[in-house]
Every structure is written in structure tokens, then in C-alpha cells.
Design a protein around this motif. Structure first.
Motif, PDB file in Angstrom:
ATOM      1  N   GLN A 173      17.031  99.435   9.774  1.00 47.36           N
ATOM      2  CA  GLN A 173      15.886  99.309  10.664  1.00 47.36           C
ATOM      3  C   GLN A 173      14.652  99.052   9.816  1.00 47.36           C
ATOM      4  O   GLN A 173      14.340  99.840   8.925  1.00 47.36           O
ATOM      5  N   PHE A 174      13.971  97.958  10.086  1.00 45.40           N
ATOM      6  CA  PHE A 174      12.716  97.710   9.384  1.00 45.40           C
ATOM      7  C   PHE A 174      11.600  98.527  10.020  1.00 45.40           C
ATOM      8  O   PHE A 174      11.706  98.957  11.170  1.00 45.40           O
ATOM      9  N   PHE A 233       5.945 103.118  12.789  1.00 45.87           N
ATOM     10  CA  PHE A 233       6.357 102.145  13.809  1.00 45.87           C
ATOM     11  C   PHE A 233       7.702 101.561  13.381  1.00 45.87           C
ATOM     12  O   PHE A 233       7.812 101.023  12.274  1.00 45.87           O
ATOM     13  N   TYR A 234       8.680 101.636  14.260  1.00 47.89           N
ATOM     14  CA  TYR A 234      10.004 101.094  13.939  1.00 47.89           C
ATOM     15  C   TYR A 234      10.256  99.779  14.648  1.00 47.89           C
ATOM     16  O   TYR A 234       9.856  99.598  15.792  1.00 47.89           O
ATOM     17  N   LEU A 235      10.963  98.875  13.955  1.00 48.22           N
ATOM     18  CA  LEU A 235      11.430  97.642  14.567  1.00 48.22           C
ATOM     19  C   LEU A 235      12.848  97.890  15.085  1.00 48.22           C
ATOM     20  O   LEU A 235      13.475  98.874  14.691  1.00 48.22           O
ATOM     21  N   PRO A 236      13.348  97.012  15.951  1.00 47.12           N
ATOM     22  CA  PRO A 236      14.680  97.269  16.523  1.00 47.12           C
ATOM     23  C   PRO A 236      15.747  97.368  15.441  1.00 47.12           C
ATOM     24  O   PRO A 236      15.639  96.730  14.389  1.00 47.12           O
ATOM     25  N   LYS A 237      16.765  98.158  15.730  1.00 49.50           N
ATOM     26  CA  LYS A 237      17.898  98.292  14.798  1.00 49.50           C
ATOM     27  C   LYS A 237      18.549  96.940  14.600  1.00 49.50           C
ATOM     28  O   LYS A 237      18.667  96.135  15.513  1.00 49.50           O
ATOM     29  N   ARG A 238      18.989  96.699  13.363  1.00 54.89           N
ATOM     30  CA  ARG A 238      19.650  95.432  13.066  1.00 54.89           C
ATOM     31  C   ARG A 238      21.159  95.601  13.146  1.00 54.89           C
ATOM     32  O   ARG A 238      21.659  96.712  13.257  1.00 54.89           O
TER      33      ARG A 238
END
Lengths: 349, 795
Positions: free
Chosen positions: A169-170, A159-164
């Protein structure tokens, strides 16, 4: 005088015998001992006697008075007893009515399993460590010898979090192994930890839920070897399943962060659709483990020529399902109160 | 990775039966996930010959067959549409166990006709799907023979190959690994070179930017071929492992991929334009219509094989339709190349292409296999399709793959606890194809792994190989030694013990512990926080689980809803877990949250069930704080809970300036959004916000004097809180007043006012109080309350 006394006593006994209430006894008491009572009247006659005679008669009269009092008290006690029995008989309740309800809360089998695992490893000197559910690429992958294009990453359904802003990417951690990295970077060996916690994979079917629990384990020092890994895991499995006869098998496998790596199987038998742990020819996969990969040690600033040890990871739900006969993984997260009551544990169980 | 037994046996001479091979594979780390093989129960089944057949007198679809078993004649009722006189089939006789059902066959009477056995279908014998009915054996099959001896059945293995074992993505590699543990004898089956009959009219070119990403590109032009179906045996084999046979040319590439882990591509050379085939990076704007009928837009980091006009294949991933081989293909250009694993992986990931070629290239194709693969494929093309092959055209060169790794026997002992003679190490590694050298008397080996073992990079890789081949069961298990006395004692996280106490406490209060997802639906998150859009996952599993939860309550409330749907509306649930205040590793908070819905217990003759209210939630919150060791005397409550609580029936629990948690009735907006009807209350406590619990007990001093209790009734305005009154009363004499409580509230005084009945417990410590002293303190209490709250004493 003596005749009077004899008559008095006969009268008293008869009167008490027919006095059938506390009130009736009181009437008798007044007739005997009241201001104008029969015994009181007799006592009053003492004053008219000579001192010697008074002493003799007084003694007799007092003895009689004691007898009178005792007889009255005995009668009263009998009446009170009888009255209480009547009252109690009237107070009867239906003791088959259900008792007042007690609160019936339960503890989730995952919590219970983690507590059990923690206790068993605690005995072997393991501390408990934890890490965040949101992880960076370094801790979840790179430091665990899974660089960006490593095919093992694909097996993780991350599961990826939004790009920073900085392009990084967390992720939601795909395993509890990042806690190995955090621990090794934060403290010097010797290290013995287990790390229970939530883990996430983008997968949902009969045997996968997008969130599940793992317990990670890590031992680092200068001498722990593969034989110790086998001994430690076998001891844990026997203790957890409360059976020294469950066969334990170590089978070669691959994890990027350990080498040599092994899957651990436990023996079972399957007859007529029923699975039973123990010797029986069939095997169930229960956890992965291995010697910590030198690249992982290096990523954590430890010299692999000096430090070594093992790591393992196991699925908590699977441990709970096997031990408590819970058939379906997906039911763990449905919060069905019937399930929670059935498979849960009483708070002091 | 699927393959059949006969396929394996082309490389491995072994008499072992399929199930022993499966066991051996699993024990060397090639886990057999499944394999299909004839059931040993088939031992009892025999070949029977149908010599007469007539319609069943009482059933249209049944036939009564007379069958010859070689030794006797039997009558058998059969319902298969393909049963006929002269057919040879497999007969189950009464007493045998039918593999599919696991049941013992009984002699029976079927609609009045005796049946002394059963002609079997493939499905009934677990031999595959039924085709036309019962199994029909070739006419020459001997009657009475054992079924096991006549059934042509090739067991299929399905092996889970771990990502490090690219060499085992081919049957040959699997055979080699089995032979290395002594399980049979390995034959590599090398393909001799084909002499070129002419010069290839197509050249192969590597663009400069592609040289590092494609070290070697081998091509060959083959003309005059006739594409058609592959030989039947090959088709069967491909079908058995789940691949649809297409045509000889395509099947050959699949075959080499499965057999030698060597991906190849065949172009229809007549459809390639220009005089060269070029490996280059794609240009922006280019696209490829691929063989899976999808068109992929390409970007500049993707490697393609192009003709003069444009891309014809995605390197290592998939070919294009434009130059694909088909029935009418007569000229072939064969590609056997080496591509960078990372480059293939990145393009495959970006385009979401999962192909056998990608699977192999990103795990590492044998760098020495390009030429061999081309020769092998050429031989098969010439054999099955005819034609004439050019000489090879080659761009680049086989990269230097040899690496020299020292292996110390002492190191193996230190890591495994097992002492092995150097000769064993030598033997094991040699059996894998390693070149092993050892200086006289040295305990250090010098090992050069073979080209197909790209995973053997360093000493520990070799150690694993030796231990793996020796068998993990040969490593003696040893108890983990006790920690040295100098090691620090085991520790637990700061809130670990509190979680355990809280869990037991809430369960003892009748709440059920549950675990809910860390995610929830973004539209529900929007009810809680303003920035719900920033909390979403990039690849959620579903729309109702697309956002990290900023509170545990919504998922608990949804659980209430689900239980209510099962007619269980009275629910008390709690969860201990994370909430996410942001999208970084540090933004996680450990929360204890609980909800109660409906009534506070089951209906019971002894007392009526009451609807849950805010004070149930407050009691739960206090139970949590008590169990967690919070300094209860210092806690304060005010009414400023977040917007998911009822604004008038909720509270914030504070310790000085720190918010420890919230409790209250749920806001009707949230309850409605989550579709819960009826009373609904909840609480949230942030365990990490609590100070470390102080569980020290000061010594108990029981005062020798009786406490004195005095009751007061104060009439106050509605805006005055109970806490204000209690605090004022307490302040009259902090030392003497041991407890202050509200024991009654009366609201019938008229609008705007209420009466609070307060009991004050005085605990003298020096001497018994006189009436005058009690009256004096009572006056002070009354004055203090009046002063602080404007109350009047109710008379």
C-alpha cells in the motif's frame, strides 16, 4: 543707394514688428526678397555698374541681404515659439488622473520561504534534493526505523492509497524524510542536502492542514557531530530571522530516525497577546533534528561505525508565519486574492 | 500524561516550586505542554471574614458585606449567591491584579454604594471552575492569612511523553527521571508482597499459541471485598488528571496505570465461568462486548482473556462488560500480565480502540512489573475494600530482559563533539538505574539498563541518555566545516531554476501564485479522467478532498469561484505543483498551471477592460515556455487539447512528438460543474517535458542593411489556419525572411472566407535590395501561400 538701403532696413524692421503670424512674415519676406522685392530690385541694379563699383556695392548689398534674412528668421523663431506655447497651453491634461495599471502579481509566501531557506543552506554547501509525494512504506517508515507496529507511526495520521495487487500500500508521504533515504541509497557520502516539498497528514483543525510543506536536511560524512548540528541550525535560524539575538534552545526529544534527537525552540516574548521573537522567557518550537540513527544508515547500506551525521526537518508554513506575522495556518490554502496580495511577495522583491 | 504536583512529590522529595519542575521536565525531554498552578499574583490576596451583610439598596442580586481582614473593616459589594454572614473568603483589595482578567482592581462605587474590594471566585483566580459562586474557605481558616498559604491547590502537569519513554507513562517514572538529573530525591515506594490466605480457585492458563505473545500472566483471587467509592483524595486526584472516578476496584487499576505505567484488569470473579482463566487467540466468530459499550468482532490474530465460555477481555486493550466489576462485586480476579507490544498494537489498530492500557502495552510495559503490580493492587484492594487475597497464580515467567551494552567514551565524543570523563558516563547511567561496570583503566563501560527502560537497546541510546542528562546546552555549538574540495559542488533538481524563473515571470504578468491541495473531489475528477475511482485515497479528510488530482486546474477554478463569491470575479491565479497521472511514486508530474477569469484588468479611464480569452492563456503559456528556456522556434500548436478545454478554443503545444502543455478556454461543462460564470481560460505546462534550457546566446550580428517590410492580404477559406499561411510565406526564402506576422484579420468577405493581412520582414545581409529583387521575392511569397493554402491575393 545707401539711402535706399537705410530706408529698406527701417521699413523691414517696422514691417516685421507688426507681422504677427508666419504668413505675415512670409508676405514681408516676399516684399523684400521676392522676384520683385525691394532688395531684389536693388540687387538687379548691380549689373549696370562698373566692375569696381559692382564689387563694392555688391558687398554692401550682400551684407544687407544677410541682415534681412537674419531679421526674418529671428521674427519667425519668436512667432513659432509663441505659437507652440499657445498650443501646449491648450494641450494640458489632468495629471492627477491615475496612471495606467501595472500588473500586480505576487509570489506565495511558502515559495518565498523555501527559496530563502534554500539560499541560506546553499551558502553552507547544501544541494537541493526532491522525492515523490506518493511513497512506499519502506521509504516513508521502515527505513526510517519505524517498523509496522511502531507507535510513532500513529502520530503520523497517514493518508493511504488503495491496496495493490501484491498487498502493498502506498502512502502520501507524511514528512520529507523519505528523501533522506532516497539520497543515501543513490549516492555515496559526503552528503549535504536539503529537501523541500509537500507533505500530508490526515488531520485538519485550527493548527493542522491535510497538506503542508517541510524542508528536510541531511548531512552525512565521517566526522559531523551533534555540536555541528547545533552550530548549523543556530546559524540558519539567526540568518533566517535576520537577528543574532534570537535565543535558540535544543531540547531532548524523540524521533525514530535520529538519536540523540532534539526539538529546536526559539525565544520569544508574549505580552498582551502579541508575540515577538527575541529574548523574553517564552519559547516557540520550530523544528526537529538529531543525529541520524544507526539503523537508518544501515537501511541505506552505510556502515554506522564509519558514517555519521545529522538530519533536521522544519515546517515551511510555520517559518513563514513567524517571520511575516501570518496569524492563521489555514489561510495559506484558501487562495483568497486579498491574502495572496497582502502576504505575497512582488516578483523582484 | 497528566499528574499533579502532590502525586509527583510522593516519589520525589524536592522543594522546587511547580514552575521550576515544569521547566526541568521540558529540558530533559519530557515536554510540559501545560501546567496549572496558582498565579504568583495571589501573594497579595488575603482571607477575609464576612461579619455583616445586607441587601444592596438599589440592586436585588447584590449584597453589601462588611468584611474583617484581621486588621481593618471594609465594605465590599458582592453578587455571589453563596455569600453569607460568617463566611470566610478570599479578598482582593484595590491595586491587586486579578489573575483571570489581568486587570488591576480599582476601588469603586457600585450603583451608588462604595466597594473597597472584591470577594473572589475560583475562576477569577485561575484556580478552576466556579462552583457555587465565590470561594468559601473552611471555618477554621485564619482571617488575614495570605491566600497562597490557605488555598489547597494541586498544580496539574500535562507532559507529552515521547513513544520511546514508556517508563514515563507513570508518575513514578517521571519522578525517577527528574531525580536522575539531580532534581530532588527519588523514593521508589515498593509494594511488599501480600501473603496468600488461600489457593485461588481459578487457575491461569496460557494456550500454546499464546505463549510467545504473553510471556507472563499473574493472577490473584480476592474474596469478601466491598466495592464502593475510592478515598476522596484519590477521587480528587483522578478527576484532576481527567479521569472519572468510578469505584474503588476500577480506580485502583487506573491509579496503577497512571502511577507505575502498569496496566491491570479486575474481573468480577463470580461472573467468570469454569475453573480457569485462559490467555488465547480469539476464534473466528467470537466477539466481545467491551467496557466502552461497543461490541467488537474478533479475529484469529487477537489475544483475549477467556473464561470457559468465551472472551472476557481483549488482552492489553479493554475488558468486557460481562465480567466487569460493579457496585455489587464481592469477589475479584486480578490480572497483571505481559503482552506482546506488536500484538496489542495490531489488535488496537484493527478495532480502533484507544485505551490507556493499549498506549502503555504497545510502547512496552516493564517486564519485571507484573508481580509487583499485582501485589500493589492487592494491597490497595484490601485497604479500601477489605477482603482476603489468595496466593498468586502464575503462568509463564518473567522474560529475560537483561541486555549488556558496551559504551565507548570515544564514540560519545565522536558523535557529540563533547569529551566527557568516563566517570561522568558511569554516574549518569547509574542514576537512571543502569548497572554499570568498567574494567580497570578501560574507556569502555559495560551497561545493563533497568527493566523499565526497554528503549535502551544499543550504544547510541546510552549516548543520548548521557547527553540528555548532561544537558544539550552543554554541547558546544560548532560551525559546520566547509565541504572538502574533493566533494562535488552543490546541485539543484533539473527544473529548480526554471520554476523560479517561471514564478517570477507569471507574477510579473499580474498573476497571483497560490498553492492548492494535491487532492480534489472525485466527482470533479470524473469530469477529467475515466478512472477517477482508482485514484481515491483510502482515508480522505473529506468528500471534496478524496482523490489525487489529475490536473491542477479544477482546484484553481474552485479558487476563482471562492473569490467570485467575495465579489472578486476578475482573478488571475497560477500554481506550480504536482499532478498525479497514477497512484505510484513515479506517476507524478510537475506542472505550471494558471487560470484567468473575468476581465484582464481593473476598469480604467485609459482603456476599457476586456474579457479574458484564449489568447491571454496562450500568452501566459508562451511566457512560461520562454522563462523555462524552451526552444520557441521549434514549438508547434494544434487543436487537440484534453476534454476540459473548449474544443474550438484551445491548443496543444508540441515539441516534435512531445506534448509540452495545453492552453485554452475552459470547457463550459467544467466551468458549470465548478460553478464559475463568465470567461474562464487556463493553461498547463509540463516542466519536466521540456528539453534542458539552452541559454547560450550566439554572437549578435547586426546587418548593415535596412530591413524591408512588405504587406500582403490573402483571402483564405476558414479551414486554413494562420499558421499554415505564415509557414508558407516563410518558406519562400528562409534566409531572407526574418519575420512573418498577421497584423489584421477581416471576416466581412462572406461566408466561409476570411482575409489575413500578413507583414513580411526581409532582412538582406549582402547588399541593399533593388526594387526588382523585392518584387521577385514578393511574387515567390504570394505563390508559396497560394500553392500551400489555396489562397487568393486580395486586391
Amino acid at each position: 543707394m545707401e539711402e535706399d538701403l537705410q530706408e529698406l532696413e527701417i521699413w523691414l524692421r517696422d514691417a516685421l514688428a507688426i507681422a504677427d503670424s508666419v504668413l505675415a512674415v512670409e508676405v514681408v519676406r516676399i516684399e523684400a526678397l521676392g522676384k520683385k522685392g525691394r532688395l531684389t530690385t536693388l540687387l538687379k541694379t548691380l549689373g549696370r555698374l562698373s566692375p569696381a563699383e559692382r564689387a563694392r556695392q555688391g558687398e554692401t548689398l550682400n551684407a544687407v541681404k544677410q541682415t534681412v534674412l537674419a531679421l526674418i528668421e529671428t521674427r519667425l523663431a519668436a512667432l513659432r515659439e509663441a505659437e507652440m506655447e499657445v498650443r501646449l497651453a491648450a494641450e494640458r491634461v489632468d495629471i492627477t488622473l491615475p496612471a495606467r495599471p501595472e500588473p500586480e502579481g505576487c509570489i506565495h509566501p511558502v515559495s518565498r520561504t523555501i527559496d530563502t531557506v534554500a539560499a541560506l543552506f546553499g551558502v553552507m554547501g547544501f544541494s537541493i534534493a526532491e522525492g515523490p509525494d506518493i511513497e512506499d512504506d519502506f521509504h516513508n517508515f521502515t527505513a526510517l526505523n519505524m517498523p509496522l507496529d511502531h507507535p510513532a507511526r500513529q502520530m503520523h495520521d497517514t493518508f493511504y492509497l488503495p491496496k495493490r495487487a501484491d498487498g502493498s500500500q502506498f502512502v502520501l508521504r507524511t514528512h520529507t524524510s523519505p528523501v533522506q533515504i532516497r539520497t543515501m541509497r543513490a549516492q555515496k557520502p559526503p552528503i549535504r542536502i536539503i529537501a523541500p516539498g509537500r507533505t500530508y497528514r490526515c488531520d485538519s483543525d485550527m493548527t493542522h492542514t491535510p497538506m503542508f510543506h517541510q524542508v528536510e536536511g541531511l548531512v552525512i560524512d565521517e566526522s559531523t557531530h551533534f555540536g555541528h548540528l547545533k552550530g548549523c541550525i543556530t546559524e540558519f535560524i539567526h540568518a533566517y530571522f535576520e537577528s543574532d539575538t534570537v535565543p535558540v534552545r535544543f531540547r531532548p526529544s524523540f524521533f525514530p530516525f535520529t538519536e540523540p534527537s532534539a526539538e529546536v525552540d526559539i525565544g520569544c516574548s508574549r505580552r498582551g497577546g502579541e508575540m515577538k521573537l527575541g529574548p523574553g522567557g517564552d519559547w516557540l518550537e520550530i523544528m526537529g533534528c538529531g543525529m541520524v540513527h544507526p539503523r537508518v544508515l544501515t537501511a541505506c547500506g552505510l556502515d554506522p561505525e564509519r558514517w555519521q551525521g545529522f538530519a533536521f526537518g522544519m515546517g515551511v508554513e510555520r517559518l513563514a508565519m513567524l517571520k511575516h506575522g501570518i496569524p492563521d495556518l489555514r489561510t495559506f490554502y484558501e487562495s483568497d486574492v486579498r491574502w495572496l496580495r497582502h502576504y505575497g511577495f512582488r516578483p523582484f522583491e | 500524561m497528566k499528574f499533579t504536583l502532590s502525586w509527583l512529590k510522593e516519589y520525589l522529595a524536592t522543594p522546587a516550586p511547580a514552575h521550576e519542575i515544569a521547566e526541568a521536565l521540558t529540558l530533559i525531554g519530557l515536554e510540559v505542554e501545560s501546567f496549572t498552578a496558582p498565579d504568583p499574583a495571589l501573594e497579595e490576596f488575603i482571607v477575609a471574614h464576612v461579619i455583616a451583610m445586607e441587601r444592596h439598596p438599589r440592586a436585588d442580586r447584590l449584597n453589601v458585606c462588611q468584611v474583617d481582614t484581621g486588621s481593618t473593616l471594609l465594605q465590599v459589594v458582592c453578587g455571589a449567591p453563596n455569600a453569607h454572614v460568617g463566611m470566610k473568603g478570599i479578598l482582593a483589595r484595590p491595586g491587586v491584579i486579578i489573575p483571570a482578567s489581568g486587570e488591576r482592581l480599582q476601588k469603586g462605587v457600585i450603583r451608588g454604594v462604595e466597594s473597597a474590594g472584591m470577594l473572589c471566585s475560583a475562576r477569577e483566580l485561575n484556580l478552576g471552575a466556579d462552583e457555587a459562586g465565590v470561594i468559601a474557605l473552611p471555618a477554621e481558616t485564619p482571617v488575614g492569612a495570605k491566600a497562597l498559604d490557605v488555598i489547597v491547590f494541586d498544580p496539574v502537569f500535562d507532559v507529552a511523553v515521547t513513544p520511546n519513554r514508556a517508563d514515563c507513562l507513570g508518575v513514578r517514572g517521571i519522578a525517577r527521571d527528574l531525580a536522575a538529573v539531580g532534581f530532588g530525591v527519588f523514593t521508589p515506594k515498593l509494594a511488599p508482597a501480600v501473603a496468600g490466605a488461600f489457593q485461588s480457585p481459578l487457575r491461569v492458563v496460557r494456550a500454546p499459541e499464546a505463549e510467545a505473545l504473553c510471556p507472563l500472566f499473574v493472577g490473584r483471587f480476592i474474596r469478601g471485598v466491598r466495592n464502593g467509592p475510592s478515598p476522596e483524595g484519590v477521587q480528587r486526584r483522578l478527576a484532576a488528571v481527567g479521569l472519572r472516578p468510578i469505584s474503588a476496584l476500577v480506580d485502583i487499576t487506573n491509579l496503577l496505570s497512571l502511577e507505575a505505567a502498569r496496566p491491570l484488569h479486575v474481573f468480577d470473579a463470580d461472573r467468570l465461568r469454569g475453573e480457569s482463566v485462559t490467555v488465547r487467540l480469539a476464534r473466528e466468530g467470537e466477539s466481545l462486548a467491551a467496557l466502552n459499550d461497543k461490541t467488537y468482532p474478533l479475529s484469529a490474530e487477537m489475544l483475549v482473556i477467556a473464561d470457559a465460555v468465551g472472551p472476557q477481555a481483549l488482552a492489553g486493550l479493554m475488558g468486557g462488560t460481562e465480567s466487569a466489576c460493579c457496585e455489587s462485586t464481592t469477589t475479584v480476579f486480578l490480572e497483571s500480565a505481559l503482552f506482546d507490544p506488536g500484538c496489542v498494537a495490531r489488535a488496537g489498530r484493527a478495532l480502533a480502540i484507544e485505551s490507556d492500557a493499549r498506549h502503555r502495552f504497545e510502547r512496552g510495559v516493564d517486564p519485571a512489573s507484573a508481580v509487583e503490580g499485582a501485589e500493589w493492587a492487592t494491597r490497595l484492594i484490601l485497604a479500601w475494600c477489605g477482603g482476603e487475597a489468595s496466593s498468586l497464580v502464575i503462568a509463564g515467567a518473567e522474560p529475560a530482559w537483561q541486555r549488556t551494552i558496551p559504551l565507548r567514551a570515544e564514540r560519545l565524543y565522536r558523535l557529540t563533539g563533547r569529551a566527557l570523563p568516563v566517570t561522568t558516563l558511569h554516574h549518569r547511567l547509574h542514576s537512571l538505574g543502569c548497572t554499570v561496570q568498567r574494567a580497570e583503566g578501560s574507556a569502555v563501560l559495560t551497561v545493563i539498563p533497568p527493566s523499565w527502560r526497554r528503549d535502551l537497546e544499543a550504544e547510541h541510546d546510552l549516548i543520548e541518555e548521557v547527553v540528555r542528562l548532561e544537558g544539550y546546552d552543554q554541547v558546544p555549538a560548532e560551525p559546520l566545516p566547509r565541504q572538502p574540495a574533493t566533494a562535488p559542488p552543490p546541485t539543484v533538481p533539473p527544473t529548480w531554476q526554471q520554476r523560479s524563473e517561471v514564478r517570477r515571470t507569471l507574477a510579473a504578468r499580474g498573476m497571483l501564485e497560490t498553492l492548492t491541495w494535491s487532492f480534489m473531489a472525485s466527482n470533479h475528477v470524473a469530469l477529467l479522467v475515466a478512472d477517477s475511482a482508482a485514484r481515491g485515497l483510502m482515508n480522505p479528510i473529506s468528500a471534496d478532498l478524496d482523490t489525487l488530482r489529475p490536473s491542477l486546474l479544477p482546484n484553481l477554478i474552485r479558487a476563482v469561484r471562492r473569490n467570485a463569491a467575495h465579489d472578486m470575479p476578475d482573478v488571475a491565479l497560477f500554481e506550480i505543483g504536482p499532478q498525479f497521472d497514477g497512484m505510484t511514486p513515479g506517476a507524478q508530474k510537475l506542472v505550471v498551471a494558471g487560470v484567468r477569469a473575468g476581465h484582464d484588468g481593473p476598469r480604467h479611464w485609459s482603456k476599457p477592460a476586456q474579457s479574458v480569452d484564449v489568447f491571454d492563456a496562450k500568452a501566459d503559456a508562451w511566457a512560461v515556455l520562454t522563462a523555462a528556456g524552451a526552444p520557441l522556434a521549434r514549438l508547434q500548436v494544434d487543436a487537440a487539447a484534453p476534454r476540459w478545454y473548449h474544443p474550438g478554443r484551445s491548443g496543444v503545444i508540441r515539441l516534435d512528438a512531445t506534448e509540452l502543455g495545453w492552453f485554452g478556454e475552459m470547457h463550459p461543462r467544467l466551468a458549470r460543474a465548478l460553478d464559475v460564470k463568465g470567461p474562464l481560460v487556463g493553461f498547463e505546462i509540463f516542466l519536466e517535458a521540456l528539453p534542458p534550457p539552452d541559454r547560450a546566446k550566439p554572437p549578435l550580428k547586426i546587418p548593415p542593411f535596412h530591413p524591408v517590410v512588405r504587406d500582403f492580404a490573402f483571402v483564405v477559406e476558414d479551414c486554413v489556419s494562420a499558421e499554415q499561411v505564415l509557414k508558407a510565406a516563410r518558406s519562400a526564402d528562409e534566409a531572407l525572411i526574418a519575420a512573418v506576422d498577421v497584423f489584421d484579420i477581416y471576416e466581412g468577405l462572406g461566408k466561409g472566407y476570411q482575409s489575413l493581412a500578413v507583414s513580411v520582414t526581409l532582412q538582406p545581409t549582402e547588399k541593399t535590395m533593388t526594387d526588382q529583387e523585392i518584387d521577385a521575392i514578393s511574387t515567390r511569397i504570394i505563390d508559396a501561400v497560394i500553392q500551400a493554402t489555396g489562397a487568393t491575393l486580395r486586391t
